[in-house]
Design a protein around this motif. Structure first.
Motif, PDB file in Angstrom:
ATOM      1  N   PRO A   1       0.846  -1.208  -0.146  1.00  0.00           N
ATOM      2  CA  PRO A   1      -0.088  -0.161  -0.074  1.00  0.00           C
ATOM      3  C   PRO A   1       0.937   1.293   0.130  1.00  0.00           C
ATOM      4  O   PRO A   1       0.548   2.018  -0.773  1.00  0.00           O
ATOM      5  CB  PRO A   1      -0.842  -0.175   1.301  1.00  0.00           C
ATOM      6  N   LEU A   2       2.133   1.238   0.676  1.00  0.00           N
ATOM      7  CA  LEU A   2       2.858   2.351   0.663  1.00  0.00           C
ATOM      8  C   LEU A   2       3.242   2.545  -0.738  1.00  0.00           C
ATOM      9  O   LEU A   2       3.528   3.942  -0.908  1.00  0.00           O
ATOM     10  CB  LEU A   2       4.039   2.038   1.671  1.00  0.00           C
ATOM     11  N   SER A   3       3.767   1.734  -1.400  1.00  0.00           N
ATOM     12  CA  SER A   3       4.702   1.807  -2.751  1.00  0.00           C
ATOM     13  C   SER A   3       3.322   2.436  -3.737  1.00  0.00           C
ATOM     14  O   SER A   3       3.446   3.065  -4.677  1.00  0.00           O
ATOM     15  CB  SER A   3       5.090   0.611  -3.255  1.00  0.00           C
ATOM     16  N   ILE A   4       1.886   1.906  -3.371  1.00  0.00           N
ATOM     17  CA  ILE A   4       1.154   2.354  -4.549  1.00  0.00           C
ATOM     18  C   ILE A   4       0.478   3.716  -4.013  1.00  0.00           C
ATOM     19  O   ILE A   4       0.518   4.658  -5.041  1.00  0.00           O
ATOM     20  CB  ILE A   4      -0.525   1.647  -4.283  1.00  0.00           C
ATOM     21  N   ALA A   5       0.626   4.128  -2.697  1.00  0.00           N
ATOM     22  CA  ALA A   5       0.510   5.638  -2.435  1.00  0.00           C
ATOM     23  C   ALA A   5       1.481   6.456  -2.908  1.00  0.00           C
ATOM     24  O   ALA A   5       1.175   7.603  -3.347  1.00  0.00           O
ATOM     25  CB  ALA A   5       0.222   5.628  -0.712  1.00  0.00           C
ATOM     26  N   LEU A   6       2.808   5.873  -2.779  1.00  0.00           N
ATOM     27  CA  LEU A   6       3.991   6.634  -3.220  1.00  0.00           C
ATOM     28  C   LEU A   6       3.704   7.074  -4.752  1.00  0.00           C
ATOM     29  O   LEU A   6       3.929   7.917  -5.209  1.00  0.00           O
ATOM     30  CB  LEU A   6       5.207   5.944  -3.058  1.00  0.00           C
ATOM     31  N   SER A   7       3.474   5.830  -5.506  1.00  0.00           N
ATOM     32  CA  SER A   7       3.550   6.013  -6.941  1.00  0.00           C
ATOM     33  C   SER A   7       2.339   6.987  -7.346  1.00  0.00           C
ATOM     34  O   SER A   7       2.505   7.624  -8.378  1.00  0.00           O
ATOM     35  CB  SER A   7       3.384   4.951  -7.648  1.00  0.00           C
ATOM     36  N   LEU A   8       1.099   6.706  -6.671  1.00  0.00           N
ATOM     37  CA  LEU A   8       0.011   7.581  -6.951  1.00  0.00           C
ATOM     38  C   LEU A   8       0.478   9.117  -6.535  1.00  0.00           C
ATOM     39  O   LEU A   8       0.394  10.244  -7.283  1.00  0.00           O
ATOM     40  CB  LEU A   8      -1.130   7.318  -6.178  1.00  0.00           C
ATOM     41  N   LEU A   9       1.178   9.363  -5.294  1.00  0.00           N
ATOM     42  CA  LEU A   9       1.350  10.924  -4.979  1.00  0.00           C
ATOM     43  C   LEU A   9       2.727  11.389  -6.186  1.00  0.00           C
ATOM     44  O   LEU A   9       2.481  12.461  -6.724  1.00  0.00           O
ATOM     45  CB  LEU A   9       2.228  10.539  -3.881  1.00  0.00           C
ATOM     46  N   THR A  10       3.450  10.384  -6.661  1.00  0.00           N
ATOM     47  CA  THR A  10       4.402  10.915  -7.718  1.00  0.00           C
ATOM     48  C   THR A  10       3.911  11.283  -8.895  1.00  0.00           C
ATOM     49  O   THR A  10       4.204  12.214  -9.493  1.00  0.00           O
ATOM     50  CB  THR A  10       5.664   9.533  -7.753  1.00  0.00           C
ATOM     51  N   ALA A  11       2.616  10.464  -9.266  1.00  0.00           N
ATOM     52  CA  ALA A  11       2.122  10.314 -10.609  1.00  0.00           C
ATOM     53  C   ALA A  11       1.332  12.098 -10.316  1.00  0.00           C
ATOM     54  O   ALA A  11       1.467  12.599 -11.532  1.00  0.00           O
ATOM     55  CB  ALA A  11       1.022   9.425 -10.934  1.00  0.00           C
ATOM     56  N   ALA A  12       0.784  12.059  -9.357  1.00  0.00           N
ATOM     57  CA  ALA A  12       0.164  13.289  -9.024  1.00  0.00           C
ATOM     58  C   ALA A  12       1.021  14.354  -9.101  1.00  0.00           C
ATOM     59  O   ALA A  12       0.793  15.458  -9.862  1.00  0.00           O
ATOM     60  CB  ALA A  12      -0.603  13.283  -7.772  1.00  0.00           C
ATOM     61  N   LYS A  13       2.137  14.337  -8.566  1.00  0.00           N
ATOM     62  CA  LYS A  13       3.062  15.516  -8.522  1.00  0.00           C
ATOM     63  C   LYS A  13       3.514  15.752  -9.893  1.00  0.00           C
ATOM     64  O   LYS A  13       3.679  16.863 -10.413  1.00  0.00           O
ATOM     65  CB  LYS A  13       4.336  15.214  -7.582  1.00  0.00           C
ATOM     66  N   LEU A  14       3.843  14.572 -10.517  1.00  0.00           N
ATOM     67  CA  LEU A  14       4.451  14.600 -11.854  1.00  0.00           C
ATOM     68  C   LEU A  14       3.362  15.289 -12.704  1.00  0.00           C
ATOM     69  O   LEU A  14       3.823  16.228 -13.564  1.00  0.00           O
ATOM     70  CB  LEU A  14       4.665  13.051 -12.598  1.00  0.00           C
ATOM     71  N   GLY A  15       2.015  14.931 -12.587  1.00  0.00           N
ATOM     72  CA  GLY A  15       1.126  15.432 -13.436  1.00  0.00           C
ATOM     73  C   GLY A  15       0.953  17.044 -13.208  1.00  0.00           C
ATOM     74  O   GLY A  15       0.812  17.710 -14.192  1.00  0.00           O
ATOM     75  N   VAL A  16       1.063  17.586 -11.880  1.00  0.00           N
ATOM     76  CA  VAL A  16       0.877  18.904 -11.436  1.00  0.00           C
ATOM     77  C   VAL A  16       2.165  19.674 -12.002  1.00  0.00           C
ATOM     78  O   VAL A  16       1.938  20.729 -12.947  1.00  0.00           O
ATOM     79  CB  VAL A  16       0.914  19.194  -9.757  1.00  0.00           C
ATOM     80  N   SER A  17       3.233  19.216 -12.038  1.00  0.00           N
ATOM     81  CA  SER A  17       4.562  19.817 -12.690  1.00  0.00           C
ATOM     82  C   SER A  17       4.468  19.827 -14.196  1.00  0.00           C
ATOM     83  O   SER A  17       4.789  20.862 -14.703  1.00  0.00           O
ATOM     84  CB  SER A  17       5.625  19.316 -11.839  1.00  0.00           C
ATOM     85  N   VAL A  18       4.228  18.551 -14.609  1.00  0.00           N
ATOM     86  CA  VAL A  18       3.922  18.653 -16.233  1.00  0.00           C
ATOM     87  C   VAL A  18       2.894  19.617 -16.610  1.00  0.00           C
ATOM     88  O   VAL A  18       3.184  20.470 -17.544  1.00  0.00           O
ATOM     89  CB  VAL A  18       3.430  17.352 -16.626  1.00  0.00           C
ATOM     90  N   GLY A  19       1.922  19.630 -15.888  1.00  0.00           N
ATOM     91  CA  GLY A  19       0.863  20.753 -16.179  1.00  0.00           C
ATOM     92  C   GLY A  19       1.283  22.130 -15.979  1.00  0.00           C
ATOM     93  O   GLY A  19       1.051  22.880 -16.863  1.00  0.00           O
ATOM     94  N   LYS A  20       2.129  22.323 -14.873  1.00  0.00           N
ATOM     95  CA  LYS A  20       2.643  23.617 -14.692  1.00  0.00           C
ATOM     96  C   LYS A  20       3.582  23.957 -15.846  1.00  0.00           C
ATOM     97  O   LYS A  20       3.480  25.073 -16.377  1.00  0.00           O
ATOM     98  CB  LYS A  20       3.354  23.696 -13.475  1.00  0.00           C
ATOM     99  N   CYS A  21       4.298  23.298 -16.195  1.00  0.00           N
ATOM    100  CA  CYS A  21       5.474  23.308 -17.377  1.00  0.00           C
ATOM    101  C   CYS A  21       4.650  23.786 -18.423  1.00  0.00           C
ATOM    102  O   CYS A  21       5.018  24.527 -19.393  1.00  0.00           O
ATOM    103  CB  CYS A  21       6.143  22.248 -17.772  1.00  0.00           C
TER     104      CYS A  21
END
Ligand SMILES: Nc1ncnc2c1ncn2[C@@H]1O[C@H](COP(=O)(O)OP(=O)(O)OP(=O)(O)O)[C@@H](O)[C@H]1O
Length: 621
Positions: free
Chosen positions: A561-581
């Motif tokens: 569950p931790l790795s799933i949460a981490l990957s979701l968080l990473t994906a979300a962060k990546l999404g945000v930063s890609v969006g920002k870019c």
């Protein structure tokens, strides 16, 4: 396993019952065995009344009639009438008893209950013995607080340890040590009763499934005694546990685990690994040796000779009773060297000329501070003490090293106590991988093997060394094992789970925990494993990154569950930063390409949404 253990009511030992059968027409169900020294004609025994009842049967007061041309005598005897066993096994029991009887008579051991012989009455095996005044248990029952004075306990303990040691030297185990089996004569001298019966009964299948557990009396049974073929083997050290329990009972007047059901005693002793509590204020030697008697791993317990020594040295000790004091376990834990107690270490004393190597920690691959792969003993400072120092010659070193004897172990024919070995010639009746319990200088070995109730004995030439299992190691079922010997849990998505070794039993049976499984409530998460059915799993042996990640999940159930949460968080962060870019880029582009009147790239920036939608739709199509 625990669910198989059923309680069995133990009747009071002061029952009185008159024998109602016709003693003149006693039935012998088996054909009388070939005349043997120990066999008594059942017609010569007349049972009068029952004087006690125990786990293995009941005790009767009886008369034994003996006559010849020149005499005709009746002797008062006591008869232990055992619970029924399968008819086809009666003969085997009688011949095993005969062996024991011959051994005892040839050695003339003092201090054991005098045996007249054996017979079969109404289909039940009856052991005919001398009639004594009663037992230590009876004496305790008559006392106000039910406990004996220390000098009496020390005297009885010493006498009993002496006789048990003699029996052990003849390879006879008692397995049922308890105050009601310590008989007293009119001079208050103690004699060991009931010896050998559970040992003879080992491997004998009783007709009643409730009797299957009669390998001793639950309150006095060592952890390995409950399931010897799984948690064994049963050895001389098994008697040390029962002896310790008896001494505590004599001192306190309270039976170990008093008031608990058989099921609860099993849980306390075998699963939770609890020890009976010692009273405080005992002489130090007695306290130390009794603590040792309750080591879970039988190899760490004292031998009867150690117990005897402790009782002898404390003969004139003064007892300052401290009510309710609990010292259980602390001393023996402190006295351990790398997981080995002094009792373990003193079982094998070094001699000049022995080949040695550094001792590894208990159930580990790690050596202590100094790693001597091979050397030989050239001098001893003290040859009786495992804490002494020895001089060791090591190849390529000019002068001998002075090392503590407890940090090295003897190697004979390439084997040392504690090594994992495999029998060269496999046996169909039991498994072939086990742990070496002893290797003598003449090459004779004893091995604890899963599936065997007692130690396997043989020669070093019949075994070969195999890789050891160690604590903390991850293991998985071998791919060719479809139905494991013990229950093995599965992963969520199917497939066998991977577990971590948390304990290694003296017969090599592995206790495996599954930290990668999330369990709820009382669901078990510790299982037993046959060492022959598992393989080691480690990051090195896992091929590829996916397998390595899967192994990471075995460490704790929360990894997934931790790795799933981490990957979701990473994906979300990546999404945000890609969006920002993208936004920033768009803004930048719009700045660069903005022309007059708000046009972007030649198109008006203010196009109506419906027009945009249409364009998008057209593109998608
Ligand atoms: N040889 C004997 N002479 C006199 N009394 C005896 C003798 N053997 C046993 N007894 C009496 O019988 C009582 C019960 O003995 P028994 O061995 O049947 O019980 P137990 O030790 O509780 O059970 P078990 O040995 O079957 O586990 C003893 O406490 C003692 O009073």
């Amino acid at each position: 396993m625990a669910k198989d253990i059923k309680g069995s009511p133990l009747a009071a030992s002061f029952d009185y019952e008159l024998y109602e059968g016709d003693p003149d027409h006693l039935r012998t169900v088996v054909a009388a065995p070939a005349p043997a020294g120990s066999y008594i004609d059942p017609a010569s025994i007349k049972l009068k009344h029952r004087i006690g009842r125990g786990y293995f049967g009941d005790v009767w007061s009886a008369t034994h009639h003996q006559s010849a041309t020149d005499y005709d005598e009746h002797h008062e005897v006591a008869v232990k009438r055992l619970h029924p066993i399968n008819e086809d096994q009666v003969k085997a029991f009688l011949s095993k008893f005969e062996e024991l009887w011959v051994k005892l008579k040839s050695k003339q051991i003092q201090g054991v209950c005098w045996l007249h012989g054996i017979t079969v009455i109404s289909g039940k095996i009856c052991i005919v013995m001398r009639s004594y005044e009663g037992s230590v248990g009876d004496k305790m029952a008559r006392l106000k607080k039910g406990k004996l004075q220390l000098p009496d306990v020390l005297r009885y303990g010493f006498e009993l340890a002496k006789v048990i040691q003699e029996l052990h030297s003849m390879n006879v185990l008692v397995l049922n040590l308890k105050p009601t089996n310590f008989l007293l004569n009119e001079h208050d001298e103690v004699f060991l009763g009931d010896f050998g019966i559970p040992y003879i009964l080992l491997g004998v299948q009783p007709p009643d499934s409730d009797l299957a557990l009669r390998r001793g009396t639950p309150n006095y049974m060592a952890p390995e005694q409950w399931e010897p073929e799984v948690r064994g083997p049963i050895t001389c050290e098994t008697d040390a546990w029962g002896f310790g329990c008896s001494i505590i009972e004599m001192l306190t007047g309270v039976q170990p685990w008093f008031g608990k059901s058989v099921q609860d005693i099993y849980r306390s002793v075998v699963i939770n690994q609890e020890k009976p509590q010692l009273p405080g204020g005992l002489p130090t030697a007695i306290e130390n040796v009794l603590n040792g008697c309750f080591e879970y791993d039988l190899r760490n317990r004292p031998l009867m000779v150690d117990i005897l020594q402790a009782f002898e040295s404390s003969k004139n000790a003064v007892y300052s009773e401290v009510e309710g004091s609990d010292i259980g376990g602390t001393l023996s834990d402190k006295s351990k060297t790398c997981g080995f107690t002094t009792w373990f270490l003193s079982k094998d004393l070094l001699q000049v000329g022995d080949t040695i190597r550094s001792r590894k920690m208990f159930n580990s691959r790690n050596s202590q501070d100094l790693a001597v792969l091979e050397g030989s003993v050239v001098g001893l400072e003290k040859d009786t003490d495992r804490d002494g120092f020895v001089l060791v010659r090591v190849p390529n070193l000019r002068s001998p090293l002075r090392v503590n004897a407890s940090t090295i172990e003897r190697v004979t024919y390439g084997l040392a106590t504690g090594d994992w070995v495999r029998l060269v010639n496999e046996n169909k009746n039991h498994f072939s991988v086990g742990i070496l319990h002893s290797v003598q200088r003449d090459g004779s070995v004893t091995i604890g093997i899963l599936g065997l109730e007692t130690l396997w004995t043989g020669h070093s030439s019949e075994v070969e060394k195999v890789d050891p299992y160690i604590l903390g190691q991850f293991v998985q079922l071998k791919s060719n094992v479809e139905t494991p010997r013990f229950e093995w849990p599965k992963k969520w998505g199917g497939g066998w789970a991977t577990g971590r070794i948390s304990q290694i039993l003296p017969n090599g049976c592995l206790v495996v925990q599954f930290p990668g499984r999330l369990v709820f409530g009382d669901e078990p998460n510790t299982f037993l494993a046959d060492p022959d059915e598992v393989i080691e799993v480690s990051f090195d042996t896992c091929p590829g990154i996916i397998k390595k990640y899967q192994h990471l999940e075995d460490f704790h159930w929360c990894i997934r569950p931790l790795s799933i949460a981490l990957s979701l968080l990473t994906a979300a962060k990546l999404g945000v930063s890609v969006g920002k870019c993208i936004n920033a880029k768009l803004k930048k582009d719009s700045k660069d390409h903005r022309t007059k009147d708000g046009e972007v790239g030649g198109k008006p920036a203010w196009l109506r949404p419906n027009i945009l939608f249409k364009e998008g739709a057209a593109t998608a199509r």
